[in-house]
Design an enzyme around this catalytic site. Structure first.
Site, mmCIF file in Angstrom:
data_model
loop_
_atom_site.group_PDB
_atom_site.id
_atom_site.type_symbol
_atom_site.label_atom_id
_atom_site.label_comp_id
_atom_site.label_asym_id
_atom_site.label_seq_id
_atom_site.Cartn_x
_atom_site.Cartn_y
_atom_site.Cartn_z
ATOM 1 N N SER A 1 17.924 4.458 -6.083
ATOM 2 C CA SER A 1 17.932 3.577 -7.266
ATOM 3 C C SER A 1 17.469 4.385 -8.464
ATOM 4 C CB SER A 1 16.957 2.417 -7.030
ATOM 5 O OG SER A 1 16.731 1.709 -8.229
ATOM 6 N N TYR B 1 8.363 -0.388 -4.451
ATOM 7 C CA TYR B 1 9.824 -0.205 -4.509
ATOM 8 C C TYR B 1 10.175 1.128 -5.178
ATOM 9 C CZ TYR B 1 14.756 -1.102 -5.359
ATOM 10 O OH TYR B 1 16.130 -1.005 -5.390
HETATM 11 N N1 LIG Z 1 21.113 -4.747 -7.188
HETATM 12 C C1 LIG Z 1 20.438 -3.842 -7.882
HETATM 13 O O1 LIG Z 1 20.145 -4.012 -9.074
HETATM 14 C C2 LIG Z 1 20.060 -2.538 -7.216
HETATM 15 C C3 LIG Z 1 19.728 -1.449 -8.040
HETATM 16 C C4 LIG Z 1 19.371 -0.242 -7.444
HETATM 17 C C5 LIG Z 1 19.350 -0.121 -6.075
HETATM 18 N N2 LIG Z 1 19.666 -1.199 -5.293
HETATM 19 C C6 LIG Z 1 19.610 -1.024 -3.834
HETATM 20 O O2 LIG Z 1 20.867 -1.337 -3.304
HETATM 21 C C7 LIG Z 1 20.727 -1.703 -1.934
HETATM 22 C C8 LIG Z 1 21.526 -2.970 -1.662
HETATM 23 O O3 LIG Z 1 20.953 -4.048 -2.359
HETATM 24 P P1 LIG Z 1 21.829 -5.180 -3.046
HETATM 25 O O4 LIG Z 1 21.726 -5.003 -4.513
HETATM 26 O O5 LIG Z 1 23.158 -5.272 -2.436
HETATM 27 O O6 LIG Z 1 20.929 -6.472 -2.716
HETATM 28 P P2 LIG Z 1 21.132 -7.644 -1.647
HETATM 29 O O7 LIG Z 1 22.370 -8.412 -1.959
HETATM 30 O O8 LIG Z 1 19.831 -8.351 -1.636
HETATM 31 O O9 LIG Z 1 21.379 -6.886 -0.272
HETATM 32 C C9 LIG Z 1 20.355 -6.388 0.549
HETATM 33 C C10 LIG Z 1 20.899 -6.225 1.948
HETATM 34 O O10 LIG Z 1 19.865 -5.691 2.778
HETATM 35 C C11 LIG Z 1 19.821 -6.448 3.970
HETATM 36 N N3 LIG Z 1 18.477 -6.499 4.531
HETATM 37 C C12 LIG Z 1 17.343 -6.931 3.926
HETATM 38 N N4 LIG Z 1 16.314 -6.890 4.781
HETATM 39 C C13 LIG Z 1 16.825 -6.431 5.964
HETATM 40 C C14 LIG Z 1 16.267 -6.190 7.232
HETATM 41 N N5 LIG Z 1 14.969 -6.421 7.493
HETATM 42 N N6 LIG Z 1 17.065 -5.727 8.220
HETATM 43 C C15 LIG Z 1 18.377 -5.504 7.989
HETATM 44 N N7 LIG Z 1 18.965 -5.705 6.790
HETATM 45 C C16 LIG Z 1 18.194 -6.179 5.795
HETATM 46 C C17 LIG Z 1 20.253 -7.863 3.559
HETATM 47 O O11 LIG Z 1 20.806 -8.544 4.674
HETATM 48 P P3 LIG Z 1 20.078 -9.699 5.516
HETATM 49 O O12 LIG Z 1 19.297 -10.540 4.579
HETATM 50 O O13 LIG Z 1 21.236 -10.416 6.154
HETATM 51 O O14 LIG Z 1 19.256 -8.978 6.526
HETATM 52 C C18 LIG Z 1 21.343 -7.544 2.555
HETATM 53 O O15 LIG Z 1 22.580 -7.393 3.200
HETATM 54 C C19 LIG Z 1 19.230 -1.835 -1.697
HETATM 55 O O16 LIG Z 1 18.742 -0.670 -1.068
HETATM 56 C C20 LIG Z 1 18.661 -1.945 -3.105
HETATM 57 O O17 LIG Z 1 17.328 -1.503 -3.168
HETATM 58 C C21 LIG Z 1 20.029 -2.396 -5.827
#
Ligand SMILES: NC(=O)c1ccc[n+]([C@@H]2O[C@H](COP(=O)([O-])OP(=O)(O)OC[C@H]3O[C@@H](n4cnc5c(N)ncnc54)[C@H](OP(=O)(O)O)[C@@H]3O)[C@@H](O)[C@H]2O)c1
Length: 265
Positions: A150, A163
Site C-alpha cells: 500500500s 497497518y
Molecule cells: N482499498 C484500498 O484503499 C487499499 C489501498 C491500499 C492497499 N489495499 C490493500 O489491498 C488488499 C485488498 O483489500 P481490498 O481493498 O480489496 O479490501 P476488501 O474488499 O476489504 O478485501 C479484503 C479481503 O481480505 C479478505 N480477508 C480479510 N480477513 C481475512 C482472513 N482472516 N482470512 C482470509 N481472508 C481475509 C476478505 O475476505 P473475507 O472477509 O471473506 O475473509 C476480503 O476478500 C488489502 O491487503 C489492503 O490492505 C487496499
C-alpha cells in the site's frame, strides 16, 4: 536501425491462488486471471461469496475455480489449506497475497486481538504462503508472487500505525525477494495501491475515509503492466506516485501530521 527491446512480458499460464478473493481487489484479480486463461484457487473466509465468484469464473471464462474457504489468521487452518492445494495436485504458478485489513484509532485503545490478527494476516500469512509456494516456482523456473502492499507503507501513519507498519514490511520483504529471484524466471512484485474503491475503508472502521479513490480495475491493470516489465514495485496512479515520493523525501516529522489527516473522515 533502433535496437529492438527484449520482450520481458510475463507469460500468464497455469494456476493462480488469490487470497482475499471474496471481494474488492482480490475478486478483480481472480476475474482478470481467469479471463487471461488461468485456473484459479480462491481463498478467503466468506464461503458463499467465493462460490458465487467460482460460478462466474467457470460460466463466463470457462476456467476451473477451486474454493478453499480459510481464515488465514488461523495457523492450523492456513496449513490445512496449503496441504489441500498440494494434495489436489494443484500447482501454483501465480500467487497473489492480497488479503489484508487495517484498524483505525489511537494505538493504546486498539483491540489487542485485532492488532495481532492484522499482523498475522498482512505479514505472517503472506510470508508463510510465499515460503510455501516459491520453491516450486523456482524449481520450474516460472512463477510470480504478487504481494499487495500500500502507499501506507511509505510513511508511518498515526492512527493507522499497525497497518502502515505492516505494509512497510510487505514492501521491504517483496523487494528483497525481487532481488533474490532475479534471473530465475520467477518474478516478485510489490503492489502499492492508494485509496481504492472497495470495502477496505468500511472494514477499517471509517467508511468515509479517503474519498478520492481509484478503481480496482485500475489497480489490476497497473499490476500486470508492472509484472510485464519486471518492475520492483508499482504504485497505482500518478497522484499516489507523487505523494509516496514526497513522503519518502520529506522529513518524517513533517509527514506525520499530514498522514494523520488522511485517516480522518
Ligand atoms: N482499498 C484500498 O484503499 C487499499 C489501498 C491500499 C492497499 N489495499 C490493500 O489491498 C488488499 C485488498 O483489500 P481490498 O481493498 O480489496 O479490501 P476488501 O474488499 O476489504 O478485501 C479484503 C479481503 O481480505 C479478505 N480477508 C480479510 N480477513 C481475512 C482472513 N482472516 N482470512 C482470509 N481472508 C481475509 C476478505 O475476505 P473475507 O472477509 O471473506 O475473509 C476480503 O476478500 C488489502 O491487503 C489492503 O490492505 C487496499
Amino acid at each position: 536501425m533502433a535496437e529492438k527491446r527484449p520482450d520481458r512480458s510475463f507469460p500468464l499460464v497455469g494456476t493462480a491462488l488469490v487470497t482475499g478473493a471474496s471481494s474488492g481487489l482480490g475478486r478483480h484479480y481472480a476475474e482478470f486471471l481467469a479471463r487471461a486463461g488461468l485456473d484459479v484457487i480462491l481463498v478467503a473466509r466468506r464461503t458463499e461469496d467465493l462460490h458465487e465468484l467460482a460460478d462466474v469464473i467457470s460460466q463466463q471464462y470457462g476456467r476451473s475455480a477451486t474454493v478453499l474457504p480459510t481464515d488465514l489468521t488461523d495457523r492450523p487452518a492456513r496449513q490445512a489449506m496449503v496441504e489441500e492445494v498440494d494434495s489436489r495436485g494443484l500447482r501454483v504458478d501465480v500467487l497473489i497475497n492480497n488479503a489484508g485489513f487495517g484498524t483505525q484509532g489511537e494505538f493504546a485503545t486498539m483491540d489487542p486481538d485485532r492488532i495481532i490478527r492484522e499482523i498475522e494476516l498482512n505479514c505472517v500469512a503472506l510470508t508463510d504462503l510465499t515460503r510455501h509456494f516459491l520453491p516450486g516456482m523456482l524449481e520450474r523456473r516460472h512463477g510470480a508472487v504478487i504481494n499487495v502492499a500500500s502507499t501506507a507503507g511509505f510513511q508511518p501513519w498515526p492512527t493507522m500505525s499497525v497497518y502502515g507498519a505492516s505494509k512497510s514490511y510487505v514492501r521491504s520483504f517483496s523487494q528483497a525477494l525481487w532481488w533474490e529471484t532475479r534471473n530465475t524466471g520467477v518474478r516478485v512484485l510489490s503492489v502499492c495501491p492508494g485509496p481504492t474503491d472497495t470495502d477496505w475503508m468500511a472494514n477499517t472502521g471509517s467508511p468515509g475515509m479517503l474519498p478520492r479513490r481509484r478503481t480496482p480495475e485500475q489497480v489490476v491493470q497497473s499490476t500486470f503492466r508492472a509484472l510485464n516489465r519486471d518492475a520492483l514495485e508499482v504504485i497505482d496512479g500518478p497522484m499516489n506516485r507523487l505523494t509516496s515520493f514526497a513522503a519518502s523525501v520529506v522529513p518524517t516529522r513533517v509527514v506525520l501530521p499530514i498522514a494523520r489527516l488522511w485517516a480522518k473522515e
